[in-house]
Design a protein around this motif. Structure first.
Motif, PDB file in Angstrom:
ATOM      1  N   ARG A  60       0.853  -1.192   0.000  1.00 35.55           N
ATOM      2  CA  ARG A  60       0.000   0.000   0.000  1.00 35.55           C
ATOM      3  C   ARG A  60       0.891   1.245   0.000  1.00 35.55           C
ATOM      4  NH1 ARG A  60      -4.144   1.544   4.848  1.00 35.55           N
ATOM      5  NH2 ARG A  60      -4.932   3.496   4.013  1.00 35.55           N
ATOM      6  N   LYS A  93       1.828  12.544   9.681  1.00 37.73           N
ATOM      7  CA  LYS A  93       0.959  12.199  10.811  1.00 37.73           C
ATOM      8  C   LYS A  93      -0.372  11.614  10.327  1.00 37.73           C
ATOM      9  CE  LYS A  93       1.103  14.291  14.787  1.00 37.73           C
ATOM     10  NZ  LYS A  93       1.265  15.128  15.973  1.00 37.73           N
ATOM     11  N   THR A 140      -2.040   8.013  11.174  1.00 35.96           N
ATOM     12  CA  THR A 140      -3.411   7.877  11.667  1.00 35.96           C
ATOM     13  C   THR A 140      -4.144   6.801  10.868  1.00 35.96           C
ATOM     14  OG1 THR A 140      -3.493  10.179  12.337  1.00 35.96           O
ATOM     15  CG2 THR A 140      -5.605   9.098  11.990  1.00 35.96           C
ATOM     16  N   ALA A 141      -3.967   6.841   9.558  1.00 36.66           N
ATOM     17  CA  ALA A 141      -4.615   5.833   8.703  1.00 36.66           C
ATOM     18  C   ALA A 141      -4.099   4.435   9.033  1.00 36.66           C
ATOM     19  CB  ALA A 141      -4.365   6.159   7.237  1.00 36.66           C
ATOM     20  N   ARG A 158      -2.839   3.402  11.883  1.00 38.61           N
ATOM     21  CA  ARG A 158      -3.321   2.994  13.205  1.00 38.61           C
ATOM     22  C   ARG A 158      -4.774   2.531  13.115  1.00 38.61           C
ATOM     23  NH1 ARG A 158      -5.336   5.638  17.798  1.00 38.61           N
ATOM     24  NH2 ARG A 158      -5.346   7.652  16.761  1.00 38.61           N
ATOM     25  N   ASP A 187      -6.321   1.349  10.384  1.00 39.91           N
ATOM     26  CA  ASP A 187      -6.527   0.186   9.520  1.00 39.91           C
ATOM     27  C   ASP A 187      -5.782  -1.074   9.979  1.00 39.91           C
ATOM     28  OD1 ASP A 187      -8.077   1.809   8.043  1.00 39.91           O
ATOM     29  OD2 ASP A 187      -6.624   2.154   6.444  1.00 39.91           O
ATOM     30  N   ALA A 223      -9.240   7.004   1.088  1.00 43.87           N
ATOM     31  CA  ALA A 223      -9.247   5.580   1.409  1.00 43.87           C
ATOM     32  C   ALA A 223      -8.331   5.320   2.591  1.00 43.87           C
ATOM     33  CB  ALA A 223      -8.768   4.784   0.202  1.00 43.87           C
ATOM     34  N   GLY A 224      -8.822   4.549   3.529  1.00 47.55           N
ATOM     35  CA  GLY A 224      -7.975   4.143   4.627  1.00 47.55           C
ATOM     36  C   GLY A 224      -7.908   5.139   5.763  1.00 47.55           C
ATOM     37  N   ALA A 225      -8.392   6.347   5.588  1.00 47.26           N
ATOM     38  CA  ALA A 225      -8.298   7.328   6.653  1.00 47.26           C
ATOM     39  C   ALA A 225      -9.568   7.298   7.483  1.00 47.26           C
ATOM     40  CB  ALA A 225      -8.114   8.711   6.071  1.00 47.26           C
ATOM     41  N   HIS A 226      -9.474   7.882   8.685  1.00 48.88           N
ATOM     42  CA  HIS A 226     -10.688   8.037   9.456  1.00 48.88           C
ATOM     43  C   HIS A 226     -11.598   9.016   8.736  1.00 48.88           C
ATOM     44  CE1 HIS A 226      -9.143   5.659  12.575  1.00 48.88           C
ATOM     45  NE2 HIS A 226      -8.245   6.517  12.990  1.00 48.88           N
ATOM     46  N   GLU A 251      -7.379  11.992  18.898  1.00 44.30           N
ATOM     47  CA  GLU A 251      -7.471  11.818  17.445  1.00 44.30           C
ATOM     48  C   GLU A 251      -8.694  10.977  17.088  1.00 44.30           C
ATOM     49  OE1 GLU A 251      -3.502  11.671  15.436  1.00 44.30           O
ATOM     50  OE2 GLU A 251      -4.296   9.723  14.863  1.00 44.30           O
ATOM     51  N   ASP A 252      -8.912   9.898  17.859  1.00 45.65           N
ATOM     52  CA  ASP A 252     -10.052   9.027  17.586  1.00 45.65           C
ATOM     53  C   ASP A 252     -11.377   9.738  17.866  1.00 45.65           C
ATOM     54  OD1 ASP A 252      -8.295   7.038  16.957  1.00 45.65           O
ATOM     55  OD2 ASP A 252      -8.427   5.999  18.873  1.00 45.65           O
ATOM     56  N   SER A 290      -5.501  15.845  14.958  1.00 46.51           N
ATOM     57  CA  SER A 290      -4.211  15.421  15.476  1.00 46.51           C
ATOM     58  C   SER A 290      -3.583  16.580  16.255  1.00 46.51           C
ATOM     59  CB  SER A 290      -3.330  15.007  14.296  1.00 46.51           C
ATOM     60  OG  SER A 290      -2.046  14.707  14.732  1.00 46.51           O
TER      61      SER A 290
END
Lengths: 233, 126
Positions: A47, A60, A64-65, A67, A69, B15-18, B84-85, B90
């Protein structure tokens, strides 16, 4: 959480980074790579994030992504680096800042963010890239050699700071290898450099992989703060 | 699969991000709940007699403080991840400004709560 180990490799668009990504993808790691340019890697286990390694907000966000995924990071290989062959009297400041930004600040930033993710599981492996340019004190490469000496210092200090978190930090110092990084260096200069090695030949990417494999082995959890130079430098 | 950071347009989730979330104003209770989550994470790593009390007046740093430097680093990292969650933003809690304050914002749970609310307010409202 990902059920297989996750490895992050910087500078995967070409050269050593690309081959490292393919090597660890074949070993069934989930490989995450990054570089400013797109790589030609098509491995299903790979990826990619397109970013500059010294761009803190972008880096960063990538972490985050990861963490979210994968929930884990087992290994970081700080391969991304740029070189500059120039006499000090003709080296522009922009070049100095570029080299330090990628080779030192980028390495620092990735170590910091990776350690935050690794410390949750009390385990991790970080491998940084130094170079024989540092111990050989190569003329014409002042800022490159200085940046790679900084990577050694960084590795040694971080090894101590991160030991309590179960994270090892080591470095490899490759000799010249046939990659784009040295494409513009005159052959005579490379020959004289190689003559200063104990084993006088160009390095191969497999030599680099061998050392990184060693640092990543579970049995290497008592090895930290070390820089292994190839070729007997 | 390729992700490009920073996003090239604001047209959708990467894609893949929160997912991007609205950033509500942080209130003290919400921040305190995050701190307790982070304390729980940290306490799992500590021996029973060294665990941090879930008391808003608990002293964290200083002579009678519960945290050594290892504990402080762990708490800060756990808290940054929780923020962050929860808020989708951030933040860096241990920046130079915070570390150089004559009275550390990390000295007690109460000061930490107020400091996190302040940092979040700055981050979410400019």
């Amino acid at each position: 959480m990902a059920d297989r180990p996750v490895i992050l490799i910087t500078g995967t668009s070409r050269g050593i980074g690309r081959q490292l990504a393919e090597h660890y993808g074949a070993k069934d790691y989930q490989v995450v790579g990054c570089s400013r340019r797109e790589p030609a890697i098509t491995d299903a286990n790979y990826r990619h994030f397109a970013l500059d390694v010294a761009d803190e907000p972008a880096v960063k966000k990538m972490f985050t992504a990861m963490r979210g995924d994968y929930g884990r990071l087992d290994a970081l290989v700080n391969n991304a680096g740029i070189a500059s062959m120039n006499h000090i009297l003709t080296t522009p400041m922009a070049t100095v800042l570029d080299v330090l930004s990628t080779n030192v600040a980028g390495t620092f930033l990735f170590c910091r963010e990776a350690a935050k993710l690794m410390q949750r599981r009390r385990a991790g492996r970080i491998v940084n890239f130094s170079s024989v340019a540092a111990p050989l004190k190569l003329e014409g490469e002042a800022i490159y050699a200085a940046s790679k000496a900084a990577v050694i210092s960084l590795t040694e200090v971080l090894a101590r700071e991160l030991a309590d978190f179960g994270i090892t930090v080591n470095a490899i110092g490759p000799t010249p290898i046939h990659t784009d990084l040295i494409a513009s260096v005159p052959a005579a200069k490379l020959d004289s450099l190689i003559a200063r090695q104990a084993i006088r030949r160009y390095g191969e990417i497999s030599d680099v992989i061998n050392v990184i494999d060693f640092f990543l082995r579970p049995e290497s959890d008592f090895v930290t703060g070390q820089t292994i130079f190839l070729g007997g430098v | 699969m390729t992700d490009r950071w920073p996003p090239q347009d604001s047209g959708g989730e990467q894609a893949g991000a929160h997912p991007a979330r609205p950033a509500p104003a942080p209130d003290a209770d919400r921040v305190l709940a995050l701190i307790w989550h982070a304390v729980d994470e940290l306490n799992e790593l500590l021996p029973e007699d060294a665990r941090i009390a879930k008391d808003v007046d608990a002293v964290l740093l200083g002579e009678s403080g519960a945290l050594d430097s290892f504990g402080l680093v762990n708490l800060v990292v756990a808290l940054e991840h929780r923020i962050e969650d929860e808020f989708g933003t951030s933040v860096t809690l241990a920046d130079e400004k915070a570390m150089s304050k004559s009275r550390s914002p990390f000295r007690s749970v109460r000061t930490l709560r107020d400091y996190v609310a302040e940092v979040l307010s700055r981050a979410t409202h400019g």
